[in-house]
Design a protein around this motif. Structure first.
Motif, PDB file in Angstrom:
ATOM      1  N   ILE A 155      41.146  27.262  -3.202  1.00  0.00           N
ATOM      2  CA  ILE A 155      40.319  27.480  -2.014  1.00  0.00           C
ATOM      3  C   ILE A 155      40.215  26.184  -1.205  1.00  0.00           C
ATOM      4  O   ILE A 155      40.298  26.204   0.027  1.00  0.00           O
ATOM      5  CB  ILE A 155      38.929  27.994  -2.408  1.00  0.00           C
ATOM      6  N   THR A 156      40.049  25.061  -1.888  1.00  0.00           N
ATOM      7  CA  THR A 156      39.999  23.769  -1.189  1.00  0.00           C
ATOM      8  C   THR A 156      41.293  23.512  -0.433  1.00  0.00           C
ATOM      9  O   THR A 156      41.279  23.092   0.736  1.00  0.00           O
ATOM     10  CB  THR A 156      39.741  22.630  -2.194  1.00  0.00           C
ATOM     11  N   ARG A 157      42.417  23.758  -1.075  1.00  0.00           N
ATOM     12  CA  ARG A 157      43.712  23.556  -0.419  1.00  0.00           C
ATOM     13  C   ARG A 157      43.883  24.513   0.766  1.00  0.00           C
ATOM     14  O   ARG A 157      44.424  24.118   1.812  1.00  0.00           O
ATOM     15  CB  ARG A 157      44.840  23.772  -1.425  1.00  0.00           C
ATOM     16  N   SER A 158      43.386  25.724   0.634  1.00  0.00           N
ATOM     17  CA  SER A 158      43.489  26.697   1.725  1.00  0.00           C
ATOM     18  C   SER A 158      42.638  26.273   2.918  1.00  0.00           C
ATOM     19  O   SER A 158      43.026  26.479   4.075  1.00  0.00           O
ATOM     20  CB  SER A 158      43.077  28.089   1.232  1.00  0.00           C
ATOM     21  N   VAL A 159      41.470  25.697   2.638  1.00  0.00           N
ATOM     22  CA  VAL A 159      40.638  25.155   3.717  1.00  0.00           C
ATOM     23  C   VAL A 159      41.396  24.022   4.420  1.00  0.00           C
ATOM     24  O   VAL A 159      41.456  23.958   5.667  1.00  0.00           O
ATOM     25  CB  VAL A 159      39.286  24.639   3.179  1.00  0.00           C
ATOM     26  N   ALA A 160      41.966  23.114   3.642  1.00  0.00           N
ATOM     27  CA  ALA A 160      42.704  21.978   4.214  1.00  0.00           C
ATOM     28  C   ALA A 160      43.889  22.448   5.053  1.00  0.00           C
ATOM     29  O   ALA A 160      44.173  21.898   6.126  1.00  0.00           O
ATOM     30  CB  ALA A 160      43.172  21.052   3.094  1.00  0.00           C
ATOM     31  N   GLU A 161      44.578  23.479   4.591  1.00  0.00           N
ATOM     32  CA  GLU A 161      45.706  24.025   5.364  1.00  0.00           C
ATOM     33  C   GLU A 161      45.218  24.623   6.681  1.00  0.00           C
ATOM     34  O   GLU A 161      45.882  24.495   7.716  1.00  0.00           O
ATOM     35  CB  GLU A 161      46.437  25.071   4.534  1.00  0.00           C
ATOM     36  N   ALA A 162      44.054  25.287   6.635  1.00  0.00           N
ATOM     37  CA  ALA A 162      43.485  25.848   7.867  1.00  0.00           C
ATOM     38  C   ALA A 162      43.101  24.731   8.839  1.00  0.00           C
ATOM     39  O   ALA A 162      43.199  24.895  10.062  1.00  0.00           O
ATOM     40  CB  ALA A 162      42.278  26.714   7.533  1.00  0.00           C
ATOM     41  N   GLN A 163      42.669  23.604   8.303  1.00  0.00           N
ATOM     42  CA  GLN A 163      42.370  22.454   9.163  1.00  0.00           C
ATOM     43  C   GLN A 163      43.658  21.904   9.785  1.00  0.00           C
ATOM     44  O   GLN A 163      43.676  21.531  10.958  1.00  0.00           O
ATOM     45  CB  GLN A 163      41.666  21.363   8.346  1.00  0.00           C
ATOM     46  N   GLU A 164      44.716  21.870   9.005  1.00  0.00           N
ATOM     47  CA  GLU A 164      45.986  21.315   9.495  1.00  0.00           C
ATOM     48  C   GLU A 164      46.554  22.132  10.652  1.00  0.00           C
ATOM     49  O   GLU A 164      47.191  21.568  11.560  1.00  0.00           O
ATOM     50  CB  GLU A 164      46.998  21.256   8.343  1.00  0.00           C
ATOM     51  N   VAL A 165      46.340  23.453  10.633  1.00  0.00           N
ATOM     52  CA  VAL A 165      46.881  24.298  11.710  1.00  0.00           C
ATOM     53  C   VAL A 165      45.871  24.484  12.840  1.00  0.00           C
ATOM     54  O   VAL A 165      46.128  25.231  13.788  1.00  0.00           O
ATOM     55  CB  VAL A 165      47.341  25.669  11.171  1.00  0.00           C
ATOM     56  N   GLY A 166      44.720  23.806  12.751  1.00  0.00           N
ATOM     57  CA  GLY A 166      43.739  23.842  13.825  1.00  0.00           C
ATOM     58  C   GLY A 166      42.755  24.989  13.774  1.00  0.00           C
ATOM     59  O   GLY A 166      42.020  25.229  14.742  1.00  0.00           O
ATOM     60  N   ASP A 167      42.693  25.713  12.653  1.00  0.00           N
ATOM     61  CA  ASP A 167      41.776  26.857  12.546  1.00  0.00           C
ATOM     62  C   ASP A 167      40.361  26.456  12.151  1.00  0.00           C
ATOM     63  O   ASP A 167      39.409  27.205  12.400  1.00  0.00           O
ATOM     64  CB  ASP A 167      42.303  27.874  11.525  1.00  0.00           C
ATOM     65  N   ASP A 169      37.488  23.107  11.764  1.00  0.00           N
ATOM     66  CA  ASP A 169      37.094  21.758  12.185  1.00  0.00           C
ATOM     67  C   ASP A 169      37.607  20.724  11.177  1.00  0.00           C
ATOM     68  O   ASP A 169      37.261  20.781   9.996  1.00  0.00           O
ATOM     69  CB  ASP A 169      35.562  21.716  12.262  1.00  0.00           C
ATOM     70  N   PRO A 170      38.398  19.778  11.615  1.00  0.00           N
ATOM     71  CA  PRO A 170      38.948  18.774  10.681  1.00  0.00           C
ATOM     72  C   PRO A 170      37.890  17.831  10.118  1.00  0.00           C
ATOM     73  O   PRO A 170      38.159  17.148   9.121  1.00  0.00           O
ATOM     74  CB  PRO A 170      39.969  18.015  11.533  1.00  0.00           C
ATOM     75  N   ASP A 171      36.711  17.786  10.743  1.00  0.00           N
ATOM     76  CA  ASP A 171      35.652  16.911  10.236  1.00  0.00           C
ATOM     77  C   ASP A 171      34.904  17.514   9.042  1.00  0.00           C
ATOM     78  O   ASP A 171      34.146  16.822   8.367  1.00  0.00           O
ATOM     79  CB  ASP A 171      34.639  16.598  11.345  1.00  0.00           C
ATOM     80  N   VAL A 172      35.110  18.793   8.795  1.00  0.00           N
ATOM     81  CA  VAL A 172      34.460  19.463   7.660  1.00  0.00           C
ATOM     82  C   VAL A 172      35.087  18.973   6.356  1.00  0.00           C
ATOM     83  O   VAL A 172      36.313  18.828   6.261  1.00  0.00           O
ATOM     84  CB  VAL A 172      34.613  20.994   7.771  1.00  0.00           C
ATOM     85  N   ASP A 173      34.254  18.698   5.369  1.00  0.00           N
ATOM     86  CA  ASP A 173      34.765  18.315   4.057  1.00  0.00           C
ATOM     87  C   ASP A 173      35.308  19.564   3.353  1.00  0.00           C
ATOM     88  O   ASP A 173      34.553  20.497   3.073  1.00  0.00           O
ATOM     89  CB  ASP A 173      33.663  17.674   3.217  1.00  0.00           C
ATOM     90  N   ALA A 174      36.598  19.577   3.081  1.00  0.00           N
ATOM     91  CA  ALA A 174      37.242  20.772   2.527  1.00  0.00           C
ATOM     92  C   ALA A 174      36.669  21.157   1.171  1.00  0.00           C
ATOM     93  O   ALA A 174      36.450  22.342   0.884  1.00  0.00           O
ATOM     94  CB  ALA A 174      38.748  20.543   2.421  1.00  0.00           C
ATOM     95  N   GLY A 175      36.428  20.153   0.322  1.00  0.00           N
ATOM     96  CA  GLY A 175      35.897  20.434  -1.007  1.00  0.00           C
ATOM     97  C   GLY A 175      34.503  21.030  -0.959  1.00  0.00           C
ATOM     98  O   GLY A 175      34.182  21.971  -1.703  1.00  0.00           O
TER      99      GLY A 175
END
Length: 226
Positions: A155-167, A169-175
């Motif tokens: 789930i953490t990696r999926s959040v990070a991937e969503a950040q990478e594609v702009g879906d 907020d990149p400022d959100v802590d993925a973990g």
């Protein structure tokens, strides 16, 4: 060449009974573990015993011992079987969705479906087992912890991937976001069992949707785009 063919045929004939025994053994093991995961999801891993399963499946106790060796061996094999079911039910289909918010949501929705549809009679197998063994050091807890770590990491990696594609907020802590989302799932599973109702799953879906909407809207805010 004819001698080689004869030798191969002889070898195949010698192997056939052994291969047949292996296949029968694999079938027996699958039947036992299918029953074991259902029992453990309701009564816990401690409720498993070789004697009980032998009685319920009309099998010999000695035969089951030959497959699992001990109660702990049976418990560990049951965890592996439950993990395989979880992967096939929740993860495989969701990972066909391209990385991004859609994949993250697919994983979370698949988990809620798996728990609410009672793929295991006692709800999520791992929620039940982890509560049971969280404070009990040993191989069983280690196996459960490893599976839980895998799920949270996915789930953490999926959040990070969503950040990478702009879906998202990149400022959100993925973990931290992953921890929140998984907490919604675990709460729905427990409260559904306690209440005897699927309403907690609906509440969890709304909570997940609201949280994901908040972090995805932030990624598209005018101030961020400037």
């Amino acid at each position: 060449m004819s001698e080689h063919l004869a030798d191969t045929t002889s070898d195949d004939a010698a192997r056939e009974p052994s291969d047949g025994r292996v296949r029968r053994g694999d079938r027996t093991r699958r039947v036992v573990l299918r029953k074991a995961v259902d029992v453990a999801s309701v009564e816990g891993l401690e409720g498993l015993s070789i004697g009980r399963l032998a009685t319920e499946l009309s099998m010999s106790k000695s035969g089951l011992i030959s497959h699992f060796g001990s109660k702990e061996g049976l418990q560990l094999a049951t965890i592996r079987a439950a993990r395989a079911i979880f992967v096939a039910t929740v993860i495989d289909g969701a990972l066909e969705t391209p990385p991004g918010l859609a994949r993250l949501r697919a994983l979370l929705d698949a988990w809620l479906d798996y728990s609410s549809d009672r793929r295991f009679p006692g709800g999520c197998f791992f929620s039940r087992a982890c509560h049971e063994y969280a404070a009990r050091p040993g191989a069983v807890r280690d196996a459960l912890a490893a599976t839980d770590d895998e799920w949270l990491a996915l789930i953490t990696r999926s959040v990070a991937e969503a950040q990478e594609v702009g879906d998202i907020d990149p400022d959100v802590d993925a973990g931290s976001l992953a921890f929140e989302l998984v907490a919604y799932l675990d709460s729905a599973n427990l409260r559904s069992l306690l209440m005897g109702s699927n309403e907690p799953y609906d509440q969890a879906r709304h909570a997940v949707g609201d949280r994901l909407a908040a972090v995805s809207e932030a990624s598209r805010s005018p101030t961020r785009s400037r």
